[in-house]
Design a protein around this motif. Sequence first.
Motif, mmCIF file in Angstrom:
data_model
loop_
_atom_site.group_PDB
_atom_site.id
_atom_site.type_symbol
_atom_site.label_atom_id
_atom_site.label_comp_id
_atom_site.label_asym_id
_atom_site.label_seq_id
_atom_site.Cartn_x
_atom_site.Cartn_y
_atom_site.Cartn_z
ATOM 1 N N ILE A 70 24.740 34.119 29.315
ATOM 2 C CA ILE A 70 23.958 35.094 28.662
ATOM 3 C C ILE A 70 24.753 36.087 27.951
ATOM 4 O O ILE A 70 24.360 37.038 27.544
ATOM 5 C CB ILE A 70 22.672 35.536 29.294
ATOM 6 C CG1 ILE A 70 22.916 36.495 30.329
ATOM 7 C CG2 ILE A 70 21.621 34.485 29.757
ATOM 8 C CD1 ILE A 70 22.060 37.564 30.972
ATOM 9 N N ALA A 71 25.967 36.157 28.322
ATOM 10 C CA ALA A 71 26.977 37.230 28.153
ATOM 11 C C ALA A 71 27.131 37.657 26.708
ATOM 12 O O ALA A 71 26.952 38.538 25.989
ATOM 13 C CB ALA A 71 28.434 36.893 28.437
ATOM 14 N N PRO A 72 27.047 36.516 25.765
ATOM 15 C CA PRO A 72 26.999 36.872 24.160
ATOM 16 C C PRO A 72 25.723 37.502 23.772
ATOM 17 O O PRO A 72 25.617 38.253 22.948
ATOM 18 C CB PRO A 72 27.242 35.368 23.349
ATOM 19 C CG PRO A 72 27.640 34.483 24.405
ATOM 20 C CD PRO A 72 27.272 35.055 25.652
ATOM 21 N N ILE A 73 24.586 37.201 24.503
ATOM 22 C CA ILE A 73 23.227 37.798 24.213
ATOM 23 C C ILE A 73 23.396 39.213 24.626
ATOM 24 O O ILE A 73 22.622 40.056 24.009
ATOM 25 C CB ILE A 73 22.227 36.970 24.700
ATOM 26 C CG1 ILE A 73 22.130 35.481 23.964
ATOM 27 C CG2 ILE A 73 20.700 37.460 24.602
ATOM 28 C CD1 ILE A 73 21.038 34.516 24.795
ATOM 29 N N ARG A 74 23.772 39.421 25.836
ATOM 30 C CA ARG A 74 23.826 40.716 26.696
ATOM 31 C C ARG A 74 24.771 41.694 25.628
ATOM 32 O O ARG A 74 24.256 42.968 25.521
ATOM 33 C CB ARG A 74 24.460 40.537 27.992
ATOM 34 C CG ARG A 74 24.524 41.886 28.912
ATOM 35 C CD ARG A 74 24.820 41.616 30.043
ATOM 36 N NE ARG A 74 26.183 41.151 30.168
ATOM 37 C CZ ARG A 74 26.528 40.109 30.720
ATOM 38 N NH1 ARG A 74 25.856 39.164 30.980
ATOM 39 N NH2 ARG A 74 27.832 39.596 30.719
ATOM 40 N N GLU A 75 25.783 41.251 25.272
ATOM 41 C CA GLU A 75 26.501 41.949 24.382
ATOM 42 C C GLU A 75 26.269 42.488 23.114
ATOM 43 O O GLU A 75 26.011 43.402 22.665
ATOM 44 C CB GLU A 75 27.860 41.333 24.145
ATOM 45 C CG GLU A 75 28.708 41.306 25.497
ATOM 46 C CD GLU A 75 29.069 42.474 25.978
ATOM 47 O OE1 GLU A 75 29.402 43.541 25.539
ATOM 48 O OE2 GLU A 75 29.247 42.454 27.256
ATOM 49 N N LEU A 76 25.066 41.463 22.633
ATOM 50 C CA LEU A 76 24.562 41.889 21.128
ATOM 51 C C LEU A 76 23.691 42.810 21.358
ATOM 52 O O LEU A 76 23.636 43.898 20.693
ATOM 53 C CB LEU A 76 23.828 40.654 20.826
ATOM 54 C CG LEU A 76 22.674 40.516 19.633
ATOM 55 C CD1 LEU A 76 23.725 40.943 18.302
ATOM 56 C CD2 LEU A 76 22.014 39.483 19.501
ATOM 57 N N PHE A 77 22.928 42.881 22.485
ATOM 58 C CA PHE A 77 21.847 43.854 22.772
ATOM 59 C C PHE A 77 22.460 45.317 23.131
ATOM 60 O O PHE A 77 21.768 46.196 23.171
ATOM 61 C CB PHE A 77 20.750 43.351 23.447
ATOM 62 C CG PHE A 77 19.785 42.616 23.043
ATOM 63 C CD1 PHE A 77 18.495 43.061 22.592
ATOM 64 C CD2 PHE A 77 20.078 40.993 22.961
ATOM 65 C CE1 PHE A 77 17.577 42.391 21.813
ATOM 66 C CE2 PHE A 77 18.824 40.366 22.371
ATOM 67 C CZ PHE A 77 17.787 40.898 21.912
ATOM 68 N N ARG A 78 23.565 45.278 23.638
ATOM 69 C CA ARG A 78 24.316 46.491 23.925
ATOM 70 C C ARG A 78 24.914 47.257 22.698
ATOM 71 O O ARG A 78 25.397 48.432 22.901
ATOM 72 C CB ARG A 78 25.468 46.205 24.957
ATOM 73 C CG ARG A 78 24.925 46.008 26.282
ATOM 74 C CD ARG A 78 26.079 45.796 27.279
ATOM 75 N NE ARG A 78 25.472 45.477 28.877
ATOM 76 C CZ ARG A 78 26.321 45.259 29.808
ATOM 77 N NH1 ARG A 78 27.577 44.898 29.608
ATOM 78 N NH2 ARG A 78 26.031 45.015 31.001
ATOM 79 N N SER A 79 24.867 46.479 21.662
ATOM 80 C CA SER A 79 25.733 47.179 20.373
ATOM 81 C C SER A 79 24.706 47.821 19.716
ATOM 82 O O SER A 79 23.492 47.473 19.400
ATOM 83 C CB SER A 79 26.326 46.171 19.845
ATOM 84 O OG SER A 79 26.938 46.528 18.640
ATOM 85 N N ASP A 80 24.984 49.071 19.284
ATOM 86 C CA ASP A 80 24.197 49.664 18.306
ATOM 87 C C ASP A 80 23.908 49.321 17.155
ATOM 88 O O ASP A 80 22.840 48.998 16.311
ATOM 89 C CB ASP A 80 24.719 51.247 18.089
ATOM 90 C CG ASP A 80 24.597 51.993 19.712
ATOM 91 O OD1 ASP A 80 23.819 51.796 20.225
ATOM 92 O OD2 ASP A 80 25.434 52.927 19.524
ATOM 93 N N ARG A 81 25.066 48.669 16.240
ATOM 94 C CA ARG A 81 24.858 47.873 15.363
ATOM 95 C C ARG A 81 25.954 46.720 15.252
ATOM 96 O O ARG A 81 27.059 46.626 14.890
ATOM 97 C CB ARG A 81 25.420 48.779 14.096
ATOM 98 C CG ARG A 81 25.296 47.868 12.630
ATOM 99 C CD ARG A 81 25.677 49.134 11.591
ATOM 100 N NE ARG A 81 25.918 48.395 10.339
ATOM 101 C CZ ARG A 81 24.760 48.200 9.523
ATOM 102 N NH1 ARG A 81 23.464 48.433 9.908
ATOM 103 N NH2 ARG A 81 24.622 47.455 8.402
ATOM 104 N N PRO A 82 25.362 45.382 15.715
ATOM 105 C CA PRO A 82 26.223 44.359 16.083
ATOM 106 C C PRO A 82 26.444 43.791 14.601
ATOM 107 O O PRO A 82 25.686 43.866 13.684
ATOM 108 C CB PRO A 82 25.100 43.424 16.707
ATOM 109 C CG PRO A 82 23.846 43.912 16.309
ATOM 110 C CD PRO A 82 23.721 45.456 16.114
ATOM 111 N N SER A 83 27.519 43.098 14.629
ATOM 112 C CA SER A 83 27.965 42.334 13.367
ATOM 113 C C SER A 83 27.322 41.033 13.082
ATOM 114 O O SER A 83 26.708 40.706 14.078
ATOM 115 C CB SER A 83 29.529 42.118 13.717
ATOM 116 O OG SER A 83 29.864 41.197 14.486
ATOM 117 N N LEU A 84 27.488 40.526 12.127
ATOM 118 C CA LEU A 84 26.678 39.223 11.802
ATOM 119 C C LEU A 84 27.427 38.113 12.785
ATOM 120 O O LEU A 84 26.452 37.264 13.140
ATOM 121 C CB LEU A 84 26.984 38.953 10.390
ATOM 122 C CG LEU A 84 26.744 37.505 9.862
ATOM 123 C CD1 LEU A 84 24.765 37.572 10.206
ATOM 124 C CD2 LEU A 84 26.916 37.108 8.394
#
Length: 497
Positions: A70-84
């Motif tokens: 789940i690392a890619p999902i976890r990093e996404l939700f930790r980012s304030d403005r994730p990239s596309l």
Amino acid sequence: MEQSLYRSFVVRLIRNYIIGSVVAVLGVGGAILSGSLSLPRAELLNLQAILMIALMTMFAAEYFAFRRHIAPIRELFRSDRPSLAQIEAAYLRAHRLPSLAVARTLGPHLLGLSLPASALALLAIRLGWADLPYYYIGLASAGAMLVACMHALIEFFLTAQAIRPLLAHLGEAGRKVYGADLSLNGRVLVSIQRKFQLSAFLIGTFPVILFSLATQIRLNGWSEDLGYDYWRWAGLILVTGVGFSSLGAWLLGRDVQQPIRELYEAMSEVQAGRLQTSASDVYSDEFARLTAGFNGMVDGLRSRERMNAQLLQSYYATLAAALDARDAYTAGHSQRVAEYSAVIGRAAGLAADELDVLNKTALLHDIGKIGVRDSVLLKEGKLTDEEFEQIKQHPVLGENILLQVEPREAMAPLLPGVRSHHERYDGGGYPDGLSGERIPMTGRIIAVADAFDAMTSDRPYRKGMPFDKAFAILEAGKGTQWDPAYVAHFVTRMRGR
């Protein structure tokens, strides 16, 4: 990104896995130990302790595998403005989680449960903490992997349900932030046929194999002859059960895959613009409703296409009529040129789509005359050189007018014929001085039809000539003014009417 959604998603995955693990390992495994083994209480407690140690090892292995998955999902939700790119990576990983759940279940069961439990059980037998035959370790390992397969099956479908709210959220985020529609675009990560075959196989074989293993343990202490007879009987039952499960799984998978494949092929036809297709309505289950809905949708598209074609044809005819209305003596010219062009096109063996382009081009071939002044266009006497030069500009004006019509790709096939219908076969025409087959086909056909109608139509200053005389002029101009093949097609067909 919403942290509450991520937390609830992770909690749901962990809860599903713990429940499955407890039921599979403690429930099924415990039932085998307590119901199949006749052991003193102390030895049974030792084996249960070994099982708990192995279970903790398995959970540790599961934890590290889960965090990596789940690392890619976890990093996404930790980012304030994730990239596309981050959103797309998380979207793809979420789709892969059910398959990864299977790997996450089977791997730790083997490396974290079966191997440590087997090693500790061998040590317990050697130290005298348990009085068991050594081959029981092999039976227990086989049972553990069987339970792991069933647990993986349950985990796959539970995870497939759990990811749906997350996928919907990621899709909405991609649209809102970047205007991108996230999709697998028809990519199949796990086929329905494989899911059905493996599920049906495991469901069919699990009870038989589990019963055989548990019964063998329960028969401990009976005579060797009975044990031999048991495995001869159990082997036959196992082979029969596995064979039947394999056949049933294959038949079930094929029964589901076939209508899906037919619907996909029909959808590909519709996507390519071929709306005469339909899906086979030969099913009596839920696929009957799906097929009926698809065929109804295609019928609606065909009806809409017919209506659009009629509207478009009326649009072209109205434009041509509006042009012809400028001169009462040329009324109907464009329509007649279209009809004569169709005669040539059919005689030349043009396909239906080519005839359609030819008809539309012929209707609009003189559209550029809208840009010519009435004093020049409607002049009854001989034109001056300057006035004739203005008339000669109407093919280019027509092309420029049609270039302004949207969508441009709809008008593109008409442009060559509109621009070139006054070119001569010997190169003496206008506006580009093209010759022979360098002149577009529609231009060469319309040139014959246009000349014939001009010669046979009445004008204020002259009467239209008879058809036979016009035919003679066309034949005399073969190879110089007009394409000889198209003149021959036209004259032959018209005389045969």
